[in-house]
Motif scaffolding. Sequence first.
Motif, PDB file in Angstrom:
ATOM      1  N   SER A   1      38.177  21.161  37.903  1.00  0.00           N
ATOM      2  CA  SER A   1      37.568  21.142  36.398  1.00  0.00           C
ATOM      3  C   SER A   1      38.326  19.958  35.479  1.00  0.00           C
ATOM      4  CB  SER A   1      37.605  22.352  35.801  1.00  0.00           C
ATOM      5  OG  SER A   1      38.709  22.848  35.709  1.00  0.00           O
ATOM      6  N   SER A   2      37.703  19.005  34.885  1.00  0.00           N
ATOM      7  CA  SER A   2      38.398  18.094  34.026  1.00  0.00           C
ATOM      8  C   SER A   2      38.971  18.726  32.672  1.00  0.00           C
ATOM      9  CB  SER A   2      37.354  16.961  33.897  1.00  0.00           C
ATOM     10  OG  SER A   2      37.142  16.361  34.816  1.00  0.00           O
ATOM     11  N   TRP A   3      39.691  18.014  31.939  1.00  0.00           N
ATOM     12  CA  TRP A   3      40.283  18.675  30.759  1.00  0.00           C
ATOM     13  C   TRP A   3      38.989  19.299  29.932  1.00  0.00           C
ATOM     14  CZ3 TRP A   3      45.029  19.891  30.255  1.00  0.00           C
ATOM     15  CH2 TRP A   3      46.029  19.092  30.838  1.00  0.00           C
ATOM     16  N   HIS A   4      39.475  20.695  29.476  1.00  0.00           N
ATOM     17  CA  HIS A   4      38.219  21.417  28.519  1.00  0.00           C
ATOM     18  C   HIS A   4      39.166  22.369  28.073  1.00  0.00           C
ATOM     19  CE1 HIS A   4      38.188  23.697  32.197  1.00  0.00           C
ATOM     20  NE2 HIS A   4      37.711  24.747  31.518  1.00  0.00           N
ATOM     21  N   LYS A   5      38.607  23.099  26.743  1.00  0.00           N
ATOM     22  CA  LYS A   5      39.048  24.271  26.212  1.00  0.00           C
ATOM     23  C   LYS A   5      38.032  25.195  26.919  1.00  0.00           C
ATOM     24  CE  LYS A   5      42.034  22.755  22.299  1.00  0.00           C
ATOM     25  NZ  LYS A   5      42.266  23.021  20.997  1.00  0.00           N
ATOM     26  N   ASP A   6      38.118  26.633  26.991  1.00  0.00           N
ATOM     27  CA  ASP A   6      37.105  27.608  27.481  1.00  0.00           C
ATOM     28  C   ASP A   6      36.172  27.791  25.839  1.00  0.00           C
ATOM     29  OD1 ASP A   6      37.672  27.925  29.843  1.00  0.00           O
ATOM     30  OD2 ASP A   6      39.037  29.616  29.887  1.00  0.00           O
ATOM     31  N   PRO A   7      34.900  28.214  26.167  1.00  0.00           N
ATOM     32  CA  PRO A   7      33.845  27.977  25.305  1.00  0.00           C
ATOM     33  C   PRO A   7      34.151  29.459  24.290  1.00  0.00           C
ATOM     34  CG  PRO A   7      32.956  28.858  27.249  1.00  0.00           C
ATOM     35  CD  PRO A   7      34.308  28.346  27.645  1.00  0.00           C
ATOM     36  N   ASN A   8      33.718  29.058  22.986  1.00  0.00           N
ATOM     37  CA  ASN A   8      33.476  30.054  21.925  1.00  0.00           C
ATOM     38  C   ASN A   8      35.124  31.129  21.614  1.00  0.00           C
ATOM     39  OD1 ASN A   8      30.894  29.479  21.824  1.00  0.00           O
ATOM     40  ND2 ASN A   8      30.696  30.924  23.553  1.00  0.00           N
ATOM     41  N   SER A   9      36.177  30.091  21.837  1.00  0.00           N
ATOM     42  CA  SER A   9      37.477  30.668  21.544  1.00  0.00           C
ATOM     43  C   SER A   9      37.744  31.833  22.613  1.00  0.00           C
ATOM     44  CB  SER A   9      37.690  30.989  20.119  1.00  0.00           C
ATOM     45  OG  SER A   9      38.012  29.792  19.471  1.00  0.00           O
ATOM     46  N   THR A  10      37.010  32.066  23.595  1.00  0.00           N
ATOM     47  CA  THR A  10      37.135  33.174  24.537  1.00  0.00           C
ATOM     48  C   THR A  10      38.356  32.918  25.326  1.00  0.00           C
ATOM     49  OG1 THR A  10      35.704  32.132  26.205  1.00  0.00           O
ATOM     50  CG2 THR A  10      34.831  33.740  24.811  1.00  0.00           C
ATOM     51  N   SER A  11      39.204  34.088  25.708  1.00  0.00           N
ATOM     52  CA  SER A  11      40.215  33.990  26.846  1.00  0.00           C
ATOM     53  C   SER A  11      39.647  33.898  28.159  1.00  0.00           C
ATOM     54  CB  SER A  11      41.119  35.051  26.618  1.00  0.00           C
ATOM     55  OG  SER A  11      41.740  35.003  25.590  1.00  0.00           O
ATOM     56  N   ALA A  12      40.223  33.957  29.383  1.00  0.00           N
ATOM     57  CA  ALA A  12      39.752  33.860  30.624  1.00  0.00           C
ATOM     58  C   ALA A  12      40.737  34.319  31.700  1.00  0.00           C
ATOM     59  CB  ALA A  12      39.174  32.426  30.877  1.00  0.00           C
ATOM     60  N   TRP A  13      40.052  34.562  32.730  1.00  0.00           N
ATOM     61  CA  TRP A  13      41.124  34.794  34.048  1.00  0.00           C
ATOM     62  C   TRP A  13      40.167  34.148  35.147  1.00  0.00           C
ATOM     63  CZ3 TRP A  13      38.588  37.144  37.858  1.00  0.00           C
ATOM     64  CH2 TRP A  13      37.681  38.201  37.613  1.00  0.00           C
ATOM     65  N   ASN A  14      41.203  33.650  36.169  1.00  0.00           N
ATOM     66  CA  ASN A  14      41.007  32.908  37.342  1.00  0.00           C
ATOM     67  C   ASN A  14      41.497  33.176  38.498  1.00  0.00           C
ATOM     68  OD1 ASN A  14      40.527  30.599  39.345  1.00  0.00           O
ATOM     69  ND2 ASN A  14      39.571  29.500  37.802  1.00  0.00           N
ATOM     70  N   GLY A  15      40.608  34.213  39.457  1.00  0.00           N
ATOM     71  CA  GLY A  15      41.409  34.798  40.728  1.00  0.00           C
ATOM     72  C   GLY A  15      41.023  33.994  41.767  1.00  0.00           C
ATOM     73  N   VAL A  16      42.036  33.460  42.661  1.00  0.00           N
ATOM     74  CA  VAL A  16      41.777  32.504  43.751  1.00  0.00           C
ATOM     75  C   VAL A  16      41.901  33.515  45.148  1.00  0.00           C
ATOM     76  CG1 VAL A  16      42.818  30.626  45.459  1.00  0.00           C
ATOM     77  CG2 VAL A  16      43.002  30.582  42.703  1.00  0.00           C
ATOM     78  N   VAL A  17      40.624  33.489  45.587  1.00  0.00           N
ATOM     79  CA  VAL A  17      40.337  34.221  47.052  1.00  0.00           C
ATOM     80  C   VAL A  17      40.767  33.260  48.077  1.00  0.00           C
ATOM     81  CG1 VAL A  17      38.415  35.500  48.274  1.00  0.00           C
ATOM     82  CG2 VAL A  17      38.655  35.438  45.633  1.00  0.00           C
ATOM     83  N   ARG A  18      40.612  32.024  48.144  1.00  0.00           N
ATOM     84  CA  ARG A  18      40.696  31.256  49.528  1.00  0.00           C
ATOM     85  C   ARG A  18      41.474  29.890  48.644  1.00  0.00           C
ATOM     86  NH1 ARG A  18      40.360  34.875  51.968  1.00  0.00           N
ATOM     87  NH2 ARG A  18      38.747  35.256  53.658  1.00  0.00           N
ATOM     88  N   GLY A  19      42.579  29.306  49.665  1.00  0.00           N
ATOM     89  CA  GLY A  19      43.265  28.093  48.924  1.00  0.00           C
ATOM     90  C   GLY A  19      44.141  28.214  47.908  1.00  0.00           C
ATOM     91  N   SER A  20      44.152  27.154  47.077  1.00  0.00           N
ATOM     92  CA  SER A  20      45.144  26.982  46.111  1.00  0.00           C
ATOM     93  C   SER A  20      44.733  25.979  44.937  1.00  0.00           C
ATOM     94  CB  SER A  20      46.481  26.852  46.529  1.00  0.00           C
ATOM     95  OG  SER A  20      46.716  25.640  47.094  1.00  0.00           O
ATOM     96  N   LYS A  21      45.204  26.100  43.927  1.00  0.00           N
ATOM     97  CA  LYS A  21      44.850  25.153  42.854  1.00  0.00           C
ATOM     98  C   LYS A  21      46.163  24.665  42.101  1.00  0.00           C
ATOM     99  CE  LYS A  21      40.503  27.564  41.725  1.00  0.00           C
ATOM    100  NZ  LYS A  21      39.440  26.528  41.601  1.00  0.00           N
ATOM    101  N   LYS A  22      46.192  23.414  41.726  1.00  0.00           N
ATOM    102  CA  LYS A  22      47.086  23.002  40.717  1.00  0.00           C
ATOM    103  C   LYS A  22      46.695  23.088  39.313  1.00  0.00           C
ATOM    104  CE  LYS A  22      50.505  20.693  39.029  1.00  0.00           C
ATOM    105  NZ  LYS A  22      51.776  21.407  38.705  1.00  0.00           N
ATOM    106  N   TRP A  23      47.345  23.839  38.363  1.00  0.00           N
ATOM    107  CA  TRP A  23      46.849  23.874  37.166  1.00  0.00           C
ATOM    108  C   TRP A  23      47.788  23.128  36.154  1.00  0.00           C
ATOM    109  CZ3 TRP A  23      43.017  27.139  34.494  1.00  0.00           C
ATOM    110  CH2 TRP A  23      42.469  27.858  35.373  1.00  0.00           C
ATOM    111  N   VAL A  24      47.258  22.419  35.249  1.00  0.00           N
ATOM    112  CA  VAL A  24      48.063  21.903  34.053  1.00  0.00           C
ATOM    113  C   VAL A  24      47.547  22.391  32.832  1.00  0.00           C
ATOM    114  CG1 VAL A  24      49.044  19.802  33.168  1.00  0.00           C
ATOM    115  CG2 VAL A  24      48.398  19.724  35.515  1.00  0.00           C
ATOM    116  N   MET A  25      48.525  22.987  31.739  1.00  0.00           N
ATOM    117  CA  MET A  25      47.896  23.483  30.571  1.00  0.00           C
ATOM    118  C   MET A  25      48.751  23.090  29.489  1.00  0.00           C
ATOM    119  SD  MET A  25      47.510  27.469  32.216  1.00  0.00           S
ATOM    120  CE  MET A  25      46.562  28.047  30.736  1.00  0.00           C
TER     121      MET A  25
END
Length: 495
Positions: free
Chosen positions: A267-291
């Motif tokens: 996913s490209s640069w963005h903020k989550d919608p409507n000022s909500t918070s979020a969680w992201n759980g990885v089931v397979r593989g891995s992700k590089k996050w920059v925040m």
Amino acid sequence: MAHPHGVQPVLGLFGDDGEGRSVRGAGLGLLATLPDEALMAILEQLPARDLARLACVSKFLWAFCQHDELWKAFCLEELEGRWDFRASWQDTYLAVTVPGYWPGSRKPRKVAGVQSDLLYTPWLCATAAVDPAWLEVDNIDRRSGLTLGEFREQYEQPNRPVILTDVVTKWPAMRKWSRRYLQKAFKGKQVIVGDQPVSFDAYCSYSDQNNDELPLYLFDKTFCQTAPQLAKDYSAPELFADDLFGLLGDSRPDWRWLIIGPYKSGSSWHKDPNSTSAWNGVVRGSKKWVMYPPHITPPGVRPSEDGADVASPVSLMEWFLSFYEHKGSVGCAPTECILKEGELLFVPRNWWHIALNLEPDTVAVTQNFVSEVNLPHVLAHLRSRSPALVSGCSQDARAGLYDRFLTALKEHRPDALERVEAAEATARRRAEEQHKLAGLFREAPAAARCCNGAVPEADRAPANGAEKPAPAATAAAVAAGGGSGGGGFSFGFKL
């Protein structure tokens, strides 16, 4: 490795036809005055048959007409999910639309003298590997056994990210969600890829073969309706169970997604919608996050004044290749991590973020939520009633989301709404008191003026035009937590 069609960057180092000449002028004629971006915009308006004809005009146009993103658009816009990926988007389109066409039957061809960053850069991004230097920083807390009180005090109220290591590991999905299992779950059904329905098997075939700069991402908000058994394989963490948008029932904004993507998708640069918070759980593989925190715009990103639109590099890889080394140029270093298989990241409200998949078949689940902690910010965001700023529901329902949510809170959670309103009232009173206090300090120098109208030395503006230092008493008031004006309040919560 060279570009498959012989295209070279506009550096003047390699770009000639073997005799030191660029073919741009000869190949475009009067159109040579147009920048490449304008030329591509014209080609995007042509149907596939005309694009194929135009490729016969000159070497330069031939190279442009082979650009696979053009053929990708034909597949996604015309075939409406009726495609089975065949090595390239051009072969995929021709295999469906040209009787007897055999993918791969045409021999690769290169042309000399074509220089274009518009064509070269996407190929470079598509073929470049992830730089190990991008993966060195990992500075987000990893925690297990957090209580709700600890989570809210240490992370949610300060609006800080955290990785939970003891949630996803308990999901049945961890042992069940292989490709074979998901293929069985979605057999005969379609998933959402690039905002359109595609068979899951077709997406898997694409995922294995694609050479896209920005690979298509399976980002499906309806997966629990399409394959209900998947909803039983995971559950929202207890720390995020209090989701007040749930009071809206089926009319709540989009809130949960199954995410599957190949290597270098994301996913490209963005903020989550409507000022909500979020969680992201990885089931397979891995992700590089920059925040980046809400008040820091990432380098290379240009949001509109109201935040409704974001302009950024066209792909994740382009951002990493062009901007990652300058990540601290915006006033602070970003928060980064590699989110590993079995880990879950809490994404605080309004944080800028990107996620880059580091392995094939990376699988994750994400949900957005509204807790009592971020409720004031969600209400403030929705209060604008602007369809451009509200998302996750139909266009005609966006303006009324605030009123529907407020009604639901009054009916089902009046206690939470009362606490928000009480915090707002307290913040208003505090702001008014600070405004009055600042007014007293502004009046004091005026009273000290000399009888002849002269201005005391302490109140004279500096001769060099510099900003006049604040009186000592006012500075002390600011240091003690006061302010010099009554502009705005924060609902009583930490930002």
